[in-house]
Design an enzyme around this catalytic site. Structure first.
Site, PDB file in Angstrom:
ATOM      1  N   LYS A   1      44.007 -15.216 -56.516  1.00 48.24           N
ATOM      2  CA  LYS A   1      42.534 -15.866 -56.290  1.00 48.24           C
ATOM      3  C   LYS A   1      41.421 -15.280 -56.946  1.00 48.24           C
ATOM      4  O   LYS A   1      40.269 -15.753 -57.197  1.00 48.24           O
ATOM      5  CB  LYS A   1      42.283 -16.121 -54.961  1.00 48.24           C
ATOM      6  CG  LYS A   1      43.157 -17.348 -54.276  1.00 48.24           C
ATOM      7  CD  LYS A   1      42.845 -17.315 -52.835  1.00 48.24           C
ATOM      8  CE  LYS A   1      43.534 -18.613 -52.126  1.00 48.24           C
ATOM      9  NZ  LYS A   1      44.656 -18.062 -51.176  1.00 48.24           N
TER      10      LYS A   1
ATOM     11  N   SER B   1      48.118 -14.807 -52.620  1.00 47.79           N
ATOM     12  CA  SER B   1      46.724 -15.081 -52.891  1.00 47.79           C
ATOM     13  C   SER B   1      45.938 -14.001 -53.706  1.00 47.79           C
ATOM     14  O   SER B   1      44.496 -14.137 -53.759  1.00 47.79           O
ATOM     15  CB  SER B   1      46.267 -15.002 -51.448  1.00 47.79           C
ATOM     16  OG  SER B   1      46.418 -16.338 -50.858  1.00 47.79           O
TER      17      SER B   1
ATOM     18  N   SER C   1      40.519 -16.007 -47.824  1.00 42.19           N
ATOM     19  CA  SER C   1      41.783 -16.779 -48.713  1.00 42.19           C
ATOM     20  C   SER C   1      41.920 -18.188 -48.453  1.00 42.19           C
ATOM     21  O   SER C   1      43.191 -18.637 -48.360  1.00 42.19           O
ATOM     22  CB  SER C   1      43.102 -15.957 -48.205  1.00 42.19           C
ATOM     23  OG  SER C   1      43.788 -15.779 -49.317  1.00 42.19           O
TER      24      SER C   1
END
Length: 283
Positions: free
Chosen positions: A81, A78, A133
């Site tokens: 991101k 993640s 997230s």
């Protein structure tokens, strides 16, 4: 070890690469565990830790202070991101809105909990993306950018533009799957974080302890916000392929440092604290 020449950050790293090559050419072994500047008297010992690849750098100059395998490629989970967030703000206004649908929620979680039919603004979705997230938020933002394929293509163009040339995004959320494994390096994640924190809204969201979201309050999952004075930003990630990953920044006085950790199995927060302390202790 390859050195990109496409950004101020990367140009700073070239000097470090040249130094390593010079040392190697005269038969002096460059430590594989870490490359660092000499420590002043009384400074903390450079910490080892659970991440196989990590990097500590000055966020403003791009100078690497210490590293282990900084150009080794791993799945980002993640932490990618942060790259999606930049692409979103390059193309969408924070006040743009759209309605969620069931396809956005059909994703492996962590999720913020989008409700089909509920309208969400870009700003709200970015908070969900960076603070908790939300993979469902990543899906919805990708749709707002024209679909997953368009979003991923824009992410890869953005990575190249900020000097992260070893990065290949294959999903907006960082989730892995057959045929779409994302890869990046500690160097590239540091370059991406540096670029992302130049966006005022991203910097604001990443240092906020909480945010209002339709129907709830969401809390920032970056534990260093409360554990480390001066923490500016942090994004964690985990998949079976990536293991634990982390990218973050902190400030003490006028100095800002970035830490990146990849392919970890233990307490990345503890290692990050040690690296920040060591970096701030250098002259």
């Amino acid at each position: 070890m390859a050195c990109s020449r496409s950004s101020r950050w990367s140009r700073t790293l070239i000097a470090g690469c040249a130094l390593a090559l010079t040392l190697s050419s005269v038969g002096v072994a460059v430590p594989k565990a870490a490359v660092a500047q000499p420590q002043p008297a009384g400074a903390l010992t450079l910490p080892e830790g659970p991440a196989q690849a990590w990097l500590l750098a000055d966020l403003d100059t791009g100078r690497i202070l210490a590293s282990r395998n900084p150009y080794e490629r791993h799945a980002p989970a993640s932490t990618i991101k942060v790259l999606l967030a930049m692409v979103v703000l390059d193309h969408l206004s924070p006040d743009n809105f759209a309605r969620a649908n069931t396809s956005h929620t059909e994703v492996e979680c962590s999720c913020v909990g989008l409700a089909p039919g509920q309208p969400y603004t870009t700003r709200q979705l970015l908070a969900a993306l960076l603070m908790v997230s939300g993979n469902d938020a990543a899906n919805m933002l990708a749709d707002m950018l024209g679909g997953q394929r368009s979003a991923v293509a824009a992410m890869n163009r953005k990575a190249a533009a900020v000097g992260a040339r070893a990065t290949r995004a294959s999903s907006p959320s960082g989730l892995d799957g057959p045929g779409w494994e994302s890869v990046t390096t500690p160097h590239d994640l540091a370059a991406m974080l540096r670029a992302a924190l130049a966006y005022p809204l991203i910097a604001q969201i990443m240092r906020a302890p909480s945010a209002q979201f339709p129907g709830k309050t969401i809390t920032n999952q970056n534990e260093l916000l409360t554990r480390y004075p001066g923490d500016l930003a942090g994004k964690t990630g985990y998949t079976n392929l990536a293991r634990k990953t982390y990218v973050g920044a902190a400030q003490r006085g006028s100095r800002r440092l970035a830490v990146v950790q990849m392919y970890g199995t233990g307490d990345l927060y503890g290692q990050a604290i040690g690296l920040f302390d060591w970096g701030f202790g250098q002259a």
